[in-house]
Design an enzyme around this catalytic site. Sequence first.
Site, PDB file in Angstrom:
ATOM      1  N   ASP A  86      46.618  36.675  29.937  1.00 41.76           N
ATOM      2  CA  ASP A  86      45.620  35.947  29.139  1.00 41.76           C
ATOM      3  C   ASP A  86      44.251  36.567  29.369  1.00 41.76           C
ATOM      4  O   ASP A  86      44.022  37.253  30.368  1.00 41.76           O
ATOM      5  CB  ASP A  86      45.601  34.449  29.481  1.00 41.76           C
ATOM      6  CG  ASP A  86      45.175  34.147  30.923  1.00 41.76           C
ATOM      7  OD1 ASP A  86      45.549  34.918  31.835  1.00 41.76           O
ATOM      8  OD2 ASP A  86      44.468  33.140  31.140  1.00 41.76           O
ATOM      9  N   GLU A 150      45.709  32.350  33.907  1.00 43.13           N
ATOM     10  CA  GLU A 150      44.841  32.639  35.055  1.00 43.13           C
ATOM     11  C   GLU A 150      43.404  32.267  34.765  1.00 43.13           C
ATOM     12  O   GLU A 150      42.701  31.711  35.599  1.00 43.13           O
ATOM     13  CB  GLU A 150      44.938  34.124  35.448  1.00 43.13           C
ATOM     14  CG  GLU A 150      44.373  34.435  36.840  1.00 43.13           C
ATOM     15  CD  GLU A 150      42.873  34.668  36.878  1.00 43.13           C
ATOM     16  OE1 GLU A 150      42.310  34.634  37.985  1.00 43.13           O
ATOM     17  OE2 GLU A 150      42.247  34.877  35.827  1.00 43.13           O
TER      18      GLU A 150
HETATM   19  N1  BES Z   1      40.224  39.137  37.909  1.00 41.63           N
HETATM   20  C1  BES Z   1      39.310  38.049  38.002  1.00 41.63           C
HETATM   21  C2  BES Z   1      38.818  37.819  39.428  1.00 41.63           C
HETATM   22  C3  BES Z   1      38.097  38.982  40.070  1.00 41.63           C
HETATM   23  C4  BES Z   1      37.191  39.746  39.366  1.00 41.63           C
HETATM   24  C5  BES Z   1      38.333  39.274  41.379  1.00 41.63           C
HETATM   25  C6  BES Z   1      36.543  40.814  39.973  1.00 41.63           C
HETATM   26  C7  BES Z   1      37.695  40.307  41.992  1.00 41.63           C
HETATM   27  C8  BES Z   1      36.795  41.089  41.286  1.00 41.63           C
HETATM   28  C9  BES Z   1      39.981  36.797  37.478  1.00 41.63           C
HETATM   29  O1  BES Z   1      40.611  37.009  36.240  1.00 41.63           O
HETATM   30  C10 BES Z   1      38.939  35.734  37.242  1.00 41.63           C
HETATM   31  O2  BES Z   1      38.124  35.922  36.372  1.00 41.63           O
HETATM   32  N2  BES Z   1      38.973  34.630  37.999  1.00 41.63           N
HETATM   33  C11 BES Z   1      38.103  33.514  37.783  1.00 41.63           C
HETATM   34  C12 BES Z   1      38.624  32.297  38.462  1.00 41.63           C
HETATM   35  C13 BES Z   1      39.586  31.475  37.649  1.00 41.63           C
HETATM   36  C14 BES Z   1      39.984  30.243  38.422  1.00 41.63           C
HETATM   37  C15 BES Z   1      39.065  31.096  36.291  1.00 41.63           C
HETATM   38  C16 BES Z   1      36.746  33.777  38.396  1.00 41.63           C
HETATM   39  O3  BES Z   1      36.613  34.491  39.374  1.00 41.63           O
HETATM   40  O4  BES Z   1      35.782  33.234  37.846  1.00 41.63           O
HETATM   41 MN    MN Z   2      41.732  38.737  36.280  1.00 41.67          MN
HETATM   42 MN    MN Z   3      39.009  36.975  34.666  1.00 37.85          MN
END
Ligand code: BES
Ligand code: MN
Ligand code: MN
Length: 452
Positions: A86, A150
């Site tokens: 997604d 995710e």
């Molecule tokens: N891949 C990201 C997280 C990420 C980005 C980790 C860059 C390390 C470096 C992930 O898809 C993401 O965006 N996670 C969200 C949290 C989620 C609970 C919506 C975030 O970090 O805001």
């Molecule tokens: Mn991600």
């Molecule tokens: Mn992300």
Amino acid sequence: MVKEYIATNKDRFLEELFEWLRIPSISADSRHKQDVRKAAEFLSDKLAFAGVDKVEICETKGHPIVYAEKIIDPSKPTVLVYGHYDVQPADPLNLWTSPPFEPVIKDDKIYARGACDDKGQVYMHVKAFETMDKLNQLSCNIKFMVEGEEEVGSDNLGIFVKENKSKLKADIILISDTALISLEHPSITTGLRGLSYMEVEVTGPNRDLHSGVYGGAVANPINVLCSMISSLHDDHGKVTIPGFYNKVAELSTTERVALNKAPFELSRYKKELGIDEIRGEGGFTTLERTGVRPTLDVNGIWGGYTGEGAKTVLPSKASAKISMRLVPNQKSAEITELFTKHFKAIAPKYVTVKVTAHHGGEPAVTATDSPSYKAASKAFEEVFGKTPIPTRDGGSIPIVALFKKELGLDTVLMGFGFDSDAIHSPNEHYGVKNFTLGIETIVAFYKHFSKK
Ligand code: BES
Ligand code: MN
Ligand code: MN
């Protein structure tokens, strides 16, 4: 052999990835529900083509999970690859230089929503698997679990994991959804921040009022919300919520020195972001501020009149979405509670406040002395010619802590994006080199891990 296979098939790999990127699998937007499913089906077809024994689309209450496996020999180690298909919404659309769901290559980078986060990185795993299968080099059992929620909190994946522990049996989790310092300075992520995501609503008068007739005599909820929010930080950039830092694991001097050894150029950082000065918690470096310190940020704020022209109004309500990034050993539920209590406590008598919690997640740290970390490190050395630097990323992948808790499994965070790849922003992109080197590094990881 591996290099050759990747080079020979590179154009096809990219063409396939482009086809996947054209599907707008925006999990947050119910209008794209069918597209999210289409992206799951595309992935399951490609996994089947790549040579897995079994692939299935597992239904959930929300978007489906794609599960696949190839068991070559139960006595060999098993790697469970996790990722997400997604993507974030693409708006604001007008800031994209090319349409978000029409991938193009510019300056050797793939521009599209999801190019880096996370379709491009998941696809490296599919193609690494294909490469090993076609070259008869599979040395580990592989399971794939790729979810479609995710970006909206992984609630249904959490349930799926709890209900499918034996199916997901593995030695290690492998994820490519984080960042690399640069191609010259490869790195492996060893920590992710947790998250508490809140929404607040401040209500003043029982209806919108004429700002001339009532202005000055009745509290304006937007003014009040702004001052409440600004009181959440002190002059040193510290969060003022009582108890917020109580459980924060402070780094030892040795750990701080090690963390700050990672190459970081402040002038380049500022230039890339178009800012003259940085701002953060006093006494900490930028790498510390994003890697090992907790934060509080307003993600959105609204109220009153925001349309064309001027309307004189003293609004009845004002709202904001506020996220807190957490570090070991903070607990999402505890921080949510501290925030809620504090925000209610600081509300002046002339307004009422409502606080709601959205999704949260726990921070995670991974070991650097485990066989899987060592295998990843050797893989980077082999492909990049340099020992990777361990880094702490500021983003969150809450499911990593859940994998540890529910499955007892450690994760290797072998990400190949750059912080500057504009994930979640307009013009998200992913280097073609990151993509091909990533495939090579993943193949090398399996080789080293099977010898553990
Ligand atoms: N891949 C990201 C997280 C990420 C980005 C980790 C860059 C390390 C470096 C992930 O898809 C993401 O965006 N996670 C969200 C949290 C989620 C609970 C919506 C975030 O970090 O805001
Ligand atoms: Mn991600
Ligand atoms: Mn992300």
